[in-house]
Design a protein around this motif. Sequence first.
Motif, mmCIF file in Angstrom:
data_model
loop_
_atom_site.group_PDB
_atom_site.id
_atom_site.type_symbol
_atom_site.label_atom_id
_atom_site.label_comp_id
_atom_site.label_asym_id
_atom_site.label_seq_id
_atom_site.Cartn_x
_atom_site.Cartn_y
_atom_site.Cartn_z
ATOM 1 N N SER A 128 -1.843 -0.611 0.625
ATOM 2 C CA SER A 128 -2.162 -2.193 0.805
ATOM 3 C C SER A 128 -1.248 -3.023 0.299
ATOM 4 O O SER A 128 -0.926 -2.901 -1.113
ATOM 5 N N PRO A 129 -0.430 -3.880 0.895
ATOM 6 C CA PRO A 129 0.538 -4.765 0.313
ATOM 7 C C PRO A 129 0.138 -5.504 -1.052
ATOM 8 O O PRO A 129 0.741 -5.818 -2.012
ATOM 9 N N THR A 130 -1.071 -5.899 -0.849
ATOM 10 C CA THR A 130 -1.774 -6.694 -1.934
ATOM 11 C C THR A 130 -1.925 -5.788 -3.191
ATOM 12 O O THR A 130 -1.776 -6.280 -4.268
ATOM 13 N N THR A 131 -2.382 -4.500 -2.900
ATOM 14 C CA THR A 131 -2.486 -3.869 -4.262
ATOM 15 C C THR A 131 -1.197 -3.694 -4.741
ATOM 16 O O THR A 131 -1.039 -3.514 -6.096
ATOM 17 N N VAL A 132 -0.235 -3.358 -4.051
ATOM 18 C CA VAL A 132 1.434 -2.990 -4.445
ATOM 19 C C VAL A 132 1.689 -4.309 -5.394
ATOM 20 O O VAL A 132 2.382 -4.253 -6.484
ATOM 21 N N ALA A 133 1.290 -5.594 -4.911
ATOM 22 C CA ALA A 133 1.609 -6.876 -5.521
ATOM 23 C C ALA A 133 1.035 -7.112 -6.633
ATOM 24 O O ALA A 133 1.660 -7.485 -7.481
ATOM 25 N N THR A 134 -0.112 -6.916 -6.737
ATOM 26 C CA THR A 134 -1.081 -6.910 -7.924
ATOM 27 C C THR A 134 -0.467 -5.952 -9.071
ATOM 28 O O THR A 134 -0.669 -6.110 -10.270
ATOM 29 N N LEU A 135 -0.191 -4.614 -8.847
ATOM 30 C CA LEU A 135 0.236 -3.823 -9.571
ATOM 31 C C LEU A 135 1.514 -4.239 -10.052
ATOM 32 O O LEU A 135 1.832 -3.977 -11.436
ATOM 33 N N ALA A 136 2.494 -4.796 -9.142
ATOM 34 C CA ALA A 136 3.902 -5.356 -9.582
ATOM 35 C C ALA A 136 3.672 -6.361 -10.627
ATOM 36 O O ALA A 136 4.526 -6.517 -11.799
ATOM 37 N N GLU A 137 2.558 -7.168 -10.723
ATOM 38 C CA GLU A 137 2.348 -8.154 -11.871
ATOM 39 C C GLU A 137 2.251 -7.377 -13.111
ATOM 40 O O GLU A 137 2.459 -8.227 -14.042
ATOM 41 N N LEU A 138 1.922 -6.150 -13.150
ATOM 42 C CA LEU A 138 1.711 -5.411 -14.564
ATOM 43 C C LEU A 138 2.916 -4.506 -14.726
ATOM 44 O O LEU A 138 2.858 -3.952 -15.735
ATOM 45 N N GLY A 139 3.934 -4.953 -14.041
ATOM 46 C CA GLY A 139 5.162 -4.038 -14.129
ATOM 47 C C GLY A 139 5.094 -2.693 -13.647
ATOM 48 O O GLY A 139 5.862 -1.832 -13.899
ATOM 49 N N VAL A 140 4.391 -2.430 -12.787
ATOM 50 C CA VAL A 140 3.847 -1.210 -12.225
ATOM 51 C C VAL A 140 4.639 -1.190 -10.767
ATOM 52 O O VAL A 140 4.364 -1.817 -10.022
ATOM 53 N N ASP A 141 5.510 -0.203 -10.465
ATOM 54 C CA ASP A 141 6.311 0.035 -9.289
ATOM 55 C C ASP A 141 5.599 1.119 -8.312
ATOM 56 O O ASP A 141 5.483 1.832 -8.650
ATOM 57 N N ALA A 142 4.721 0.409 -7.413
ATOM 58 C CA ALA A 142 4.066 1.339 -6.631
ATOM 59 C C ALA A 142 4.579 1.154 -5.249
ATOM 60 O O ALA A 142 3.903 1.817 -4.384
ATOM 61 N N SER A 143 5.785 0.981 -5.113
ATOM 62 C CA SER A 143 6.528 0.747 -3.679
ATOM 63 C C SER A 143 6.622 2.093 -2.998
ATOM 64 O O SER A 143 6.814 2.402 -2.083
ATOM 65 N N HIS A 144 6.801 3.045 -3.940
ATOM 66 C CA HIS A 144 7.066 4.496 -3.492
ATOM 67 C C HIS A 144 5.830 5.344 -3.084
ATOM 68 O O HIS A 144 5.850 6.265 -2.504
ATOM 69 N N ALA A 145 4.800 4.638 -3.289
ATOM 70 C CA ALA A 145 3.366 5.440 -3.039
ATOM 71 C C ALA A 145 2.977 5.515 -1.776
ATOM 72 O O ALA A 145 3.647 4.598 -0.961
ATOM 73 N N PHE A 146 2.347 6.607 -1.476
ATOM 74 C CA PHE A 146 2.077 6.629 0.078
ATOM 75 C C PHE A 146 0.732 7.336 -0.018
ATOM 76 O O PHE A 146 0.260 8.234 -0.736
ATOM 77 N N PRO A 147 -0.094 6.875 1.057
ATOM 78 C CA PRO A 147 -1.561 7.455 1.344
ATOM 79 C C PRO A 147 -1.547 8.786 1.783
ATOM 80 O O PRO A 147 -0.540 9.077 2.452
ATOM 81 N N ARG A 148 -2.074 9.738 1.056
ATOM 82 C CA ARG A 148 -2.150 11.233 1.638
ATOM 83 C C ARG A 148 -3.553 11.531 1.754
ATOM 84 O O ARG A 148 -4.556 10.875 0.842
ATOM 85 N N ALA A 149 -4.028 12.604 2.432
ATOM 86 C CA ALA A 149 -5.264 13.074 2.421
ATOM 87 C C ALA A 149 -5.771 13.814 0.996
ATOM 88 O O ALA A 149 -4.793 14.907 0.658
ATOM 89 N N VAL A 150 -6.745 13.943 0.437
ATOM 90 C CA VAL A 150 -7.205 14.761 -0.283
ATOM 91 C C VAL A 150 -7.243 15.965 0.118
ATOM 92 O O VAL A 150 -8.153 16.272 1.309
ATOM 93 N N THR A 151 -7.041 17.187 -0.448
ATOM 94 C CA THR A 151 -7.313 18.520 -0.082
ATOM 95 C C THR A 151 -8.143 19.327 -1.023
ATOM 96 O O THR A 151 -8.378 19.075 -2.043
ATOM 97 N N PRO A 152 -8.826 20.200 -0.260
ATOM 98 C CA PRO A 152 -9.490 21.151 -1.237
ATOM 99 C C PRO A 152 -8.988 21.806 -2.525
ATOM 100 O O PRO A 152 -9.738 21.911 -3.571
ATOM 101 N N GLU A 153 -7.620 21.914 -2.385
ATOM 102 C CA GLU A 153 -6.884 22.344 -3.484
ATOM 103 C C GLU A 153 -6.851 21.515 -4.508
ATOM 104 O O GLU A 153 -6.909 21.692 -5.668
ATOM 105 N N ASP A 154 -6.693 20.048 -4.361
ATOM 106 C CA ASP A 154 -6.697 19.034 -5.057
ATOM 107 C C ASP A 154 -8.243 19.161 -5.879
ATOM 108 O O ASP A 154 -8.029 18.792 -7.128
ATOM 109 N N LEU A 155 -9.242 19.364 -5.312
ATOM 110 C CA LEU A 155 -10.500 19.394 -5.756
ATOM 111 C C LEU A 155 -10.681 20.471 -6.988
ATOM 112 O O LEU A 155 -11.595 20.506 -7.930
ATOM 113 N N GLN A 156 -9.857 21.449 -6.521
ATOM 114 C CA GLN A 156 -9.960 22.749 -7.497
ATOM 115 C C GLN A 156 -9.204 22.664 -8.602
ATOM 116 O O GLN A 156 -9.460 23.349 -9.720
#
Length: 146
Positions: free
Chosen positions: A56-84
């Motif tokens: 979400s562009p608004t998510t990225v923008a509000t994180l930037a207000e705190l000095g967090v660069d989320a511009s490189h983030a990308f949505p991905r599917a959670v996997t069974p391996e992640d859960l393990q």
Amino acid sequence: MTDATVDPATTDRPTVLFICTHNAGRSQLGAHLLSLVAGDRFTAISGGIAPADAPSPTTVATLAELGVDASHAFPRAVTPEDLQTADVVVTMKPGLTLPGPVAGELVEWTFPDPANWNEDGVRELRDHIREAVTGLAERLRPTATA
């Protein structure tokens, strides 16, 4: 850091996995805010049940207000391996159907879906999630907060 390429099995830091539906708002906020408040004391990752094409562009923008660069983030599917491999799995809304069992601790939070929200609304959500993340970091490892 919320880099999806981090292999939790290769680090001695506890891994915290944040999950929401689209991995575009709430779970991105959770992972980035954990990295902000706890530094490198945790491996923070996120995923979604049905990932969006972009954060979400608004998510990225509000994180930037705190000095967090989320511009490189990308949505991905959670996997069974992640859960393990995650030490803690945080669902950002109740009732998510996960792609497998959770091996570590399961924490279930209730945050509204910020899809189509303006920056003022996401900013308020961000601040609530930051409070929850700070409490989680303190509970998991009292020295982890900055």
